[in-house]
Enzyme design. Structure first.
Site, PDB file in Angstrom:
ATOM      1  N   ASP A   1       0.928  -1.229   0.025  1.00 55.45           N
ATOM      2  CA  ASP A   1      -0.009   0.167   0.017  1.00 55.45           C
ATOM      3  C   ASP A   1       0.896   1.151  -0.038  1.00 55.45           C
ATOM      4  O   ASP A   1       2.003   1.204   0.255  1.00 55.45           O
ATOM      5  CB  ASP A   1      -0.977   0.022   1.197  1.00 55.45           C
ATOM      6  CG  ASP A   1      -2.255   0.511   1.012  1.00 55.45           C
ATOM      7  OD1 ASP A   1      -2.261   1.315  -0.078  1.00 55.45           O
ATOM      8  OD2 ASP A   1      -3.204   0.462   1.681  1.00 55.45           O
TER       9      ASP A   1
ATOM     10  N   ASP B   1     -10.830   1.986  -3.204  1.00 55.58           N
ATOM     11  CA  ASP B   1     -11.469   1.750  -1.787  1.00 55.58           C
ATOM     12  C   ASP B   1     -13.021   1.962  -1.633  1.00 55.58           C
ATOM     13  O   ASP B   1     -13.112   1.744  -0.705  1.00 55.58           O
ATOM     14  CB  ASP B   1     -10.544   2.922  -0.925  1.00 55.58           C
ATOM     15  CG  ASP B   1      -9.366   2.521  -0.150  1.00 55.58           C
ATOM     16  OD1 ASP B   1      -8.999   1.527  -0.552  1.00 55.58           O
ATOM     17  OD2 ASP B   1      -8.614   3.256   0.475  1.00 55.58           O
TER      18      ASP B   1
END
Ligand code: GLA
Length: 731
Positions: free
Chosen positions: A478, A548
């Site tokens: 990430d 997301d």
């Protein structure tokens, strides 16, 4: 004639494959002029070259008054030579003067691809051919040499371009702009397609008219960013998903980038792409070289689906890590929307058992497992297991996964450092920052200075040590903030402009090393979702968490947009809970499941909260996905109806023999005016007969193409339809 080749004849370089031709030409053995990029030509005689005309205000040699670089289509462009359009290259000498009057010196044609070592690139492939043309130019005054590289690939409509600058002089030279590709062509009414987006709304399409002046999109954020991914396409005004000319390019790069399109006074169109010049400069000592990232140029005469097919095939065959080509991707269950930071052994063990029982193949332990991390305010950099949450380390989770026949994966955010971390306390100078300003926080964190070798080594050692102790099968990589303080204690004053690109080289080095040390681990790319979903990261990681936002309505346009550039195998899509955590929408399970299962599918919800009936639904859904997975992740993907144009969205997958197809259609709201729609399907075999699995209805490929297929949506908002068509031999 070969099916692909590069030929040099009468001053003309002609690169061609069975699908595309690219032609450039030498003028007076000095200047390199662009001539053609389009469908394969068997011969070219200069039919599109305008008669030279002397123009006012144009810089020209009195011996040849009608020749001015201002009017000529070029392959690269430096300022101060009469071409006032967007330049692709800018150099400065030590005495402060600009440099770069490059003149042709020679060429070389070699087998295969160039494949720059320290940058992601299109990979050479055993058994499939490629050829590379290197054209060498030199600026006598400064001693700078320029090599333009072009590769043509067997069976592909893609051309790969890059540039390299070498300092062959006696003093240093600063490269202040170094684009990867420049393309000039006469304006013919083309429109420009780019993508824009933000966190939770990536890959939104923009299609616009091209007026006079320059349009520039890109990133100065230290990452390719969801705002404008490194892509642009010029298309004919009539181009659709299925037909019309499209000329597209993508940059294989994950840092600051830009695409510029200029329509000039004479209606010439110029398209350039490369590292964003803002804040960029690179010092070349005598003998040193600077290599630009590669740009992929794709020509399609079959609209945007034609373009996507070329990108999908090229990336599947020659960009994604080879060890994942054609290999089954596990269906995963991710802990983020299930637990957020509140993960623990106690919580995860029953989840692993239940996941295995339902048919999942991998459980991913997301954020919250390390240091003393209970929220986003601490511990990035301290990659040691939190013993309060996992008193026995992660071994019990690994054991439990193994005993239940599934795999375990883990989340890292390796490029970051929290101010509240042991790493920061030990190495306060490892955060990227300017010397006299406190660095700015983003998501409560700072960026590690990956330009420094010792920081790269720390990341490599820490992650390698962890992965040896805990042999997980998957890593989610990430990166959750963009850069504000591109400074490094290790960069001298005359190299401060190198930070961003050196950061990328450091990151690519880490990824190269780590993926080579752990070739069996599946790495998934993530940057707050699709914040760095680009071909550069995809070189190391074959799949990306593309947003997301898990809402099955918003995801339609996000996945539709991402599919222009990447195949379904690269696009991770999860079924999540309702009400959706990002939007509050209540979308039926069938729609959430259909949407996720048309890409690289996973789940992200608390499976222990499901009712018995919901458990059964999940079990059936996973079993069906496993049956269809080879087609979904290995077939050809085509867009049929754009969510950017209205209430409907549809796409399909078809196997390579065109014997089986799965079609998905979604409606945003239940609209009485479009209860049913007719979808034309031009991607099946016209000579074959197809049977619809659920109804037994039979249709020919020909009628599906020209008459179309009527689809009827069930009642209720956010309806979805999935139709499976299978061939039957025509009698
Ligand atoms: C990012 C990712 C999410 C999740 C969180 C954890 O936002 O995109 O999927 O991993 O970080 O902090």
């Amino acid at each position: 004639m070969n099916s692909f080749d590069i030929q040099f004849h009468n001053g003309q370089f002609h690169l061609f494959s069975s699908k595309v031709s690219y032609i450039c030409e030498l003028h007076k053995d000095a200047w390199l002029l662009h001539r053609y990029w389009g469908p394969r030509l068997t011969a070219y005689h200069g039919a599109n070259c305008p008669e030279p005309v002397k123009r006012t205000f144009a810089a020209a040699d009195p011996e040849e008054p009608a020749f001015s670089l201002e009017m000529e289509p070029q392959e690269f462009s430096c300022p101060h030579q009469g071409d006032y359009r967007e330049s692709s290259l800018a150099l400065r000498r030590q005495d402060g003067w600009p440099a770069g009057r490059f003149r042709y010196q020679g060429y070389e044609i070699t087998e295969g691809l160039y494949a720059p070592e320290d940058l992601p690139h299109i990979r050479p492939l055993d058994g499939k051919g490629a050829k590379t043309l290197s054209i060498r130019l030199r600026d006598e005054a400064s001693g700078a040499a320029l090599t333009l590289r072009y590769s043509v690939l067997e069976d592909s409509a893609a051309i790969v371009r890059s540039a390299e600058i070498t300092n062959e002089g006696t003093g240093p030279i600063w490269v202040e702009r170094a684009f990867s590709a420049l393309l000039d062509m006469p304006y013919d009414g083309e429109e420009l397609v780019t993508f824009h987006g933000t966190h939770q709304k990536e890959f939104q399409m923009d299609r616009r008219l091209i007026g006079h002046g320059t349009i520039s999109v890109g990133s100065t954020r230290g990452a390719s960013g969801p705002q404008y991914p490194p892509f642009a396409a010029l298309c004919a005004p009539e181009a659709t998903e299925h037909s019309g000319e499209v000329r597209a390019l993508q940059l294989i790069y994950s840092g600051n980038h830009c695409v510029r399109v200029e329509r000039d006074q004479y209606d010439h169109l110029r398209l350039t792409t490369g590292i964003h010049p803002e804040g960029f400069s690179w010092k070349l000592e005598p003998g040193e070289r600077f290599q630009t990232p590669e740009a992929v140029l794709v020509y399609s005469g079959q609209g945007f689906n034609g373009m996507s097919q070329v990108f999908h095939q090229l990336y599947t065959e020659r960009l994604f890590p080879r060890q994942w080509a054609g290999r089954t991707r596990p269906i995963l269950l991710n802990s983020w929307e299930m637990c957020y930071f509140d993960v623990s052994e106690e919580k995860l063990l029953p989840v692993i058992r239940e996941a295995a029982a339902l048919g999942f193949e991998l459980v991913v332990l997301d954020d919250g497992w390390f240091g003393h991390r209970n929220n986003s305010k601490s511990s990035l950099g301290d990659w040691t297991v939190n013993r309060e949450k996992f008193p026995n380390g992660l071994t019990p989770l690994l054991d439990c996964a193994r005993e239940n026949g599934i795999q375990l994966g883990i989340w890292f955010e390796p490029e970051m450092i929290s101010p509240d971390s042991d790493l920061m306390r030990a190495h306060p100078d490892w955060a990227a920052r300017f010397p006299d300003d406190a660095p700015l926080l983003g998501r409560n964190q700072l960026v590690l200075d990956l330009t420094r070798r010792e920081v790269q080594e720390y990341v490599l050692d820490t992650l390698s040590g962890f992965l040896r102790t805990y042999p997980v099968s998957y890593v989610k990589w990430d990166m959750n903030r963009h850069m504000t303080d591109p400074g490094s204690a290790s960069l001298p004053p005359d190299r401060t402009g190198e930070f961003f690109h050196r950061y990328m080289l450091g990151l690519y080095r880490i990824l190269h090393e780590l993926t080579a040390r752990f070739p069996e681990i599946l790495f998934e790319n993530c940057s707050s979702g699709g914040g760095r979903f680009d071909p550069g990261m995809s070189f190391y990681m074959p799949q990306t968490w593309c947003s997301d936002n898990t809402d099955a309505l918003d995801r339609q346009s996000i996945q539709y947009g991402a599919s222009y550039l990447f195949p379904p195998s690269a696009i991770a899509a999860h079924v999540s809970a309702v009400p959706n955590h990002q939007t509050g929408r209540m979308i039926p399970f069938e729609t959430r499941a259909a949407l996720a299962s048309s890409a690289n599918m996973g789940y992200e919800l608390n499976i222990l909260d499901l009712s018995q009936e919901e458990r059964e639904q999940v079990r059936e859904h996973l079993a069906l996905y496993k049956e269809e997975r080879d087609l979904i992740l290995g077939g050809a993907f085509y867009r049929l109806r754009s969510p950017f144009d209205g209430n409907l969205c549809a796409w399909m997958l078809v196997d390579r023999k065109r014997e089986k197809a799965i079609l998905y259609a979604f409606a945003a709201s239940y609209d009485v005016s479009c209860l049913s729609a007719v979808l034309k399907i031009p991607y099946l075999d016209q000579k074959k007969l197809y049977v619809e699995r659920n109804t037994g209805r039979r249709f020919s490929g020909e009628e599906l193409r020209y008459a179309g297929l009527a689809v009827r949506f069930p009642q209720g908002d956010f309806p979805a339809i999935k139709i499976v068509l299978q061939t039957e031999t025509m009698s």
